[in-house]
Design an enzyme around this catalytic site. Structure first.
Site, PDB file in Angstrom:
ATOM      1  CE1 TYR A  51       9.056  11.577  -8.406  1.00  0.00           C
ATOM      2  CE2 TYR A  51      10.237  11.468  -9.735  1.00  0.00           C
ATOM      3  CZ  TYR A  51       9.863  11.743  -9.014  1.00  0.00           C
ATOM      4  OH  TYR A  51      10.843  11.043  -7.998  1.00  0.00           O
ATOM      5  CD  GLU A  53       6.549  14.897  -5.651  1.00  0.00           C
ATOM      6  OE1 GLU A  53       5.932  15.631  -5.451  1.00  0.00           O
ATOM      7  OE2 GLU A  53       7.113  14.302  -5.669  1.00  0.00           O
ATOM      8  CG  ASP A 197      -2.208  -3.423   9.668  1.00  0.00           C
ATOM      9  OD1 ASP A 197      -2.309  -4.115   8.755  1.00  0.00           O
ATOM     10  OD2 ASP A 197      -1.919  -2.954  10.409  1.00  0.00           O
ATOM     11  CB  THR A 223       0.318  -5.038   3.770  1.00  0.00           C
ATOM     12  OG1 THR A 223      -0.034  -6.400   3.841  1.00  0.00           O
ATOM     13  CG2 THR A 223       1.635  -4.798   3.433  1.00  0.00           C
ATOM     14  CE  LYS A 226       2.691  -9.284   5.283  1.00  0.00           C
ATOM     15  NZ  LYS A 226       1.931  -7.758   5.417  1.00  0.00           N
ATOM     16  NE  ARG A 232       7.625  -7.434  -1.048  1.00  0.00           N
ATOM     17  CZ  ARG A 232       7.193  -8.738  -0.156  1.00  0.00           C
ATOM     18  NH1 ARG A 232       7.178  -7.239   0.872  1.00  0.00           N
ATOM     19  NH2 ARG A 232       7.689  -9.675   0.221  1.00  0.00           N
TER      20      ARG A 232
HETATM   21  N1  DSN Z   1       6.453  -8.007   8.198  1.00  0.00           N
HETATM   22  C1  DSN Z   1       5.108  -8.665   7.631  1.00  0.00           C
HETATM   23  C2  DSN Z   1       4.861 -10.201   8.821  1.00  0.00           C
HETATM   24  O1  DSN Z   1       5.810 -10.682   8.188  1.00  0.00           O
HETATM   25  O2  DSN Z   1       3.737 -10.539   9.325  1.00  0.00           O
HETATM   26  C3  DSN Z   1       4.320  -8.149   8.858  1.00  0.00           C
HETATM   27  O3  DSN Z   1       4.435  -6.795   8.444  1.00  0.00           O
END
Ligand code: DSN
Length: 415
Positions: A51, A53, A197, A223, A226, A232
């Site tokens: 933890y 925080e 974003d 994120t 990707k 993630r």
């Molecule tokens: N769910 C993602 C996508 O597939 O583009 C975006 O957050």
């Protein structure tokens, strides 16, 4: 997984099956990738037990001497890679990161703007059923009906009319570059916060294959799983321009993440993000990012030769959206058919989709994961041929799945 196989055969078996599925088929969902075993080791480490925080140097639990070092390394790597002033690496993923930006910059009921979901935007950029649309006065902008591009003149007029406090730019299904400079000017015309974003394109930006928004926007969210090819997770960055607009912005963002929206950060994920940021800083990642785009462009051009109609006529980045109406098949049917041929993709709305969001007319394809396997232009041509073959003749699915399996064997997943 020697321990897991003994202790919980049910889960171990399912993980094995998923590993086999990934190994033997082509992952072409534009938001997916295959992270490195080093990233997975950090993710599966003992850091998951701790933890923490708070933030480095100011935690609400003891025993964080090593955790602090991990989180600081992660922050420093992100600052260096993206050229930003402040980074929060604690958001559990993209939606919590975006939620924190709302909390940091707007009061409930204030006006925000974002690209509408059916136009390629993201759920969190003001869709009615998501928190952005529920708690704020969300005005949604669209792409042009003919070009499928953002019309910056129309957007500038809308911004002047609605005077938003916050403008989101970013997408899940927009195959073209954003004109960050123009967008910066548009936001500045009303003194709005501009948030980019870059979840989909973060790896392309890091690898120099997509223009960076950093000089022109105040906030960048992303994120990490990707095109950036990490675990993630999510990050929020404040740029030099953001700091100039609001010197308190880093503090506001940190407070919005914790204690505003989250409790204990997932330090195992933060360590894994740090590992992926190191990988993304290496010269080989630039080659990877450029190859993603080369592959997407080749795939798009090949598909056009087979008569497929692409949103905006092609791609500048890692993805493409195909309008399937001339092929007499829905997006959902095509998704299932491709799946049975060993090609994993997702159904997607096309701009101004007459079929609505539940049975959309399109499909989205991306090249990040197949590029990670080492595939290049030659393989894109093969894949385009298979996509055409199975869409024109569904009875070929089994045969193509075998050919896909053979190709996948030649291009193994990262070891
Ligand atoms: N769910 C993602 C996508 O597939 O583009 C975006 O957050």
């Amino acid at each position: 997984m020697p321990k897991l196989s003994k202790q919980d055969t049910q889960i171990a078996k399912l993980i094995d099956l998923e590993a086999k599925r990934q190994k033997e088929s082509l992952q072409m969902i534009a938001s997916e990738n295959h992270c490195s075993p080093a990233v997975r080791e950090a993710l599966g480490s003992v850091l998951t037990d701790k933890y923490a925080e708070g933030y480095p140097g100011k935690r609400y639990y003891g025993g964080n001497q090593y955790i602090d070092m991990v989180e600081n390394i992660c922050i420093d790597r992100a600052k260096k890679l993206f050229g930003v002033e402040h980074v929060n690496v604690q958001p559990h993923s993209g939606s919590p990161a975006n939620a924190a930006v709302y909390v940091a910059t707007c009061l409930p009921g204030e006006t925000i703007m974002g690209l509408a979901l059916p136009m390629g935007g993201h759920l969190t950029h003001g869709t009615k059923i998501s928190f952005g649309g529920k708690f704020f006065n969300a005005v949604q902008y669209a792409v042009d009906e003919k070009t499928h591009l953002i019309n910056y003149d129309t957007l500038a007029k809308m911004v002047l009319e609605h005077k938003p406090k916050l403008i989101w730019v970013g997408a899940t299904a927009y195959p073209r570059f954003f004109d960050w400079k123009k967008l910066g000017e548009i936001a500045d015309s009303v003194g709005a916060y501009l948030a980019a974003d870059i979840a989909h394109i973060a790896g392309l930006v890091a690898g120099g294959a997509h223009p960076s928004p950093v000089p022109y926007v105040h906030i960048v969210t992303t994120t990490t799983h990707k095109t950036l090819r990490g675990p993630r997770g999510g990050m929020i960055m404040v740029t030099a321009k953001g700091l100039k607009k609001d010197a308190e912005l880093p503090k506001k963002i940190d407070k919005a993440v914790f204690p505003g929206l989250q409790g204990g950060p997932h330090e195992n994920a933060i360590a894994a993000i740090a590992v992926c940021l190191k990988e993304a800083s290496a010269p080989a990642f630039k080659t990877y990012a450029k190859q993603i785009v080369k592959n997407a462009k080749t795939l798009a051009e090949e598909l056009k030769k087979y008569g497929f109609i692409l949103m905006s006529g092609g791609t500048d980045n890692h993805l493409m959206v195909i309008d399937l109406r001339n092929k007499n098949i829905t997006g959902a049917e095509a998704q299932d058919l491709l799946e049975s041929a060993g090609i994993s993709a997702n159904r997607n709305s096309i701009p101004y989709d007459p079929a609505g969001p539940f049975k959309p007319s399109g499909i989205r394809l991306g090249t990040p994961a197949i590029t990670t396997r080492g595939m290049k232009e030659k393989e894109m041509k093969l894949i385009a041929g298979w996509i055409d073959e199975v869409i024109s003749n569904p009875s070929k699915a089994k045969k193509i799945a075998q050919e896909v399996k053979k190709l996948c064997k030649k291009f193994p997943l990262p070891k």
